[in-house]
Scaffold this active site. Structure first.
Site, PDB file in Angstrom:
ATOM      1  N   TYR A 207       0.997 -27.535 -11.844  1.00  0.00           N
ATOM      2  CA  TYR A 207       1.570 -26.580 -12.794  1.00  0.00           C
ATOM      3  C   TYR A 207       2.922 -27.082 -13.261  1.00  0.00           C
ATOM      4  CZ  TYR A 207       2.274 -21.956 -14.832  1.00  0.00           C
ATOM      5  OH  TYR A 207       2.464 -20.921 -15.689  1.00  0.00           O
TER       6      TYR A 207
ATOM      7  N   GLY B  13       1.626   1.945  -3.570  1.00  0.00           N
ATOM      8  CA  GLY B  13       0.430   2.425  -4.260  1.00  0.00           C
ATOM      9  C   GLY B  13       0.149   3.880  -3.942  1.00  0.00           C
ATOM     10  N   ARG B  14       0.464   4.287  -2.736  1.00  0.00           N
ATOM     11  CA  ARG B  14       0.221   5.675  -2.325  1.00  0.00           C
ATOM     12  C   ARG B  14       1.169   6.678  -2.978  1.00  0.00           C
ATOM     13  NH1 ARG B  14      -0.454   3.097   3.141  1.00  0.00           N
ATOM     14  NH2 ARG B  14      -2.696   2.901   3.336  1.00  0.00           N
TER      15      ARG B  14
ATOM     16  N   THR C 142       7.879 -12.692 -12.362  1.00  0.00           N
ATOM     17  CA  THR C 142       7.846 -11.492 -13.190  1.00  0.00           C
ATOM     18  C   THR C 142       6.831 -10.525 -12.597  1.00  0.00           C
ATOM     19  OG1 THR C 142       8.539 -12.635 -15.194  1.00  0.00           O
ATOM     20  CG2 THR C 142       7.322 -10.581 -15.492  1.00  0.00           C
TER      21      THR C 142
ATOM     22  N   GLN D 143       4.239  -7.631  -1.666  1.00  0.00           N
ATOM     23  CA  GLN D 143       4.041  -8.648  -0.637  1.00  0.00           C
ATOM     24  C   GLN D 143       3.581  -9.948  -1.294  1.00  0.00           C
ATOM     25  OE1 GLN D 143       1.702  -7.031   2.871  1.00  0.00           O
ATOM     26  NE2 GLN D 143       1.169  -5.594   1.258  1.00  0.00           N
TER      27      GLN D 143
ATOM     28  N   SER E  31       0.826  -1.205   0.000  1.00  0.00           N
ATOM     29  CA  SER E  31       0.000   0.000   0.000  1.00  0.00           C
ATOM     30  C   SER E  31       0.865   1.263   0.000  1.00  0.00           C
ATOM     31  CB  SER E  31      -0.956  -0.002   1.199  1.00  0.00           C
ATOM     32  OG  SER E  31      -0.237  -0.042   2.413  1.00  0.00           O
ATOM     33  N   SER E  32       2.024   1.210   0.645  1.00  0.00           N
ATOM     34  CA  SER E  32       2.907   2.386   0.663  1.00  0.00           C
ATOM     35  C   SER E  32       3.404   2.719  -0.738  1.00  0.00           C
ATOM     36  CB  SER E  32       4.084   2.167   1.618  1.00  0.00           C
ATOM     37  OG  SER E  32       4.799   1.002   1.266  1.00  0.00           O
TER      38      SER E  32
ATOM     39  N   GLU F  56       4.746  -6.820 -13.062  1.00  0.00           N
ATOM     40  CA  GLU F  56       4.233  -5.806 -13.980  1.00  0.00           C
ATOM     41  C   GLU F  56       4.184  -4.480 -13.220  1.00  0.00           C
ATOM     42  OE1 GLU F  56       0.451  -7.512 -14.175  1.00  0.00           O
ATOM     43  OE2 GLU F  56       1.146  -9.322 -15.146  1.00  0.00           O
TER      44      GLU F  56
END
Length: 173
Positions: free
Chosen positions: A152, A97-98, A119, A138, A94-95, A121
């Protein structure tokens, strides 16, 4: 059900979760902070799903590199992360994103049985300077329910140790 930090440690000790290198200081109450590798892929021009994209590889220097809006960047986790028992989910912090960094918007979910450098983005809403090996996102670990019928094993990207461009264009060949 999401695993707590103490359960993550317990499952690492049991070898059901792998994080290499592991640093206990990067644990959160129910996640682990992963770091950005020092390599970056920057795309040039218009992307076309039917064609291999034009891109350049960049080594992020200690003084940092500025990401620009309107561009797509790929990098990878510094850590190799995975689990043979739990589902991994990579999300942004979140830090970050802010300050305008969008991370793992379309592909946050990993499959049981994968273990590699993931990978990442990256998109920004304004110029943003990033640094090699900084905490950027995270990872959480989730218990599965039900009988797994598939594993997988044939994943096209799982063997790589650095960011990989999409191979979607090969579907049109």
């Amino acid at each position: 059900m999401i695993l707590t930090n103490l359960e993550i440690i317990k499952q690492i000790q049991k070898k059901n979760i792998q994080i290499e290198p592991f640093d206990k200081n990067l644990l959160n109450p129910n996640s682990y902070n992963y770091r950005l590798n020092n390599e970056l892929i920057e795309f040039d021009g218009t992307l076309d799903a039917k064609q291999k994209p034009n891109f350049k590889k960049i080594t992020i220097q200690p003084e940092g590199y500025t990401l620009m809006p309107g561009k797509l960047y790929l990098s990878s986790t510094f850590e190799k992360i995975g689990s043979k028992k739990f589902v991994t989910q990579l999300i942004g912090r979140s830090s970050m994103g802010r300050i305008g960094l969008f991370l793992q918007i379309t592909a946050p979910l990993g499959h049981v049985g994968t273990y590699h450098n993931w990978t990442l983005e990256l998109k920004v809403v304004q110029p943003l300077k990033i640094y090699p090996f900084m905490k950027i996102g995270q990872v959480t670990f989730w218990k599965t329910k039900g009988i797994k019928q598939l594993t997988y094993q044939r994943g096209e990207y799982k063997q790589y140790q650095s960011a990989q461009i999409s191979k979607f264009y090969k579907e049109f060949l």
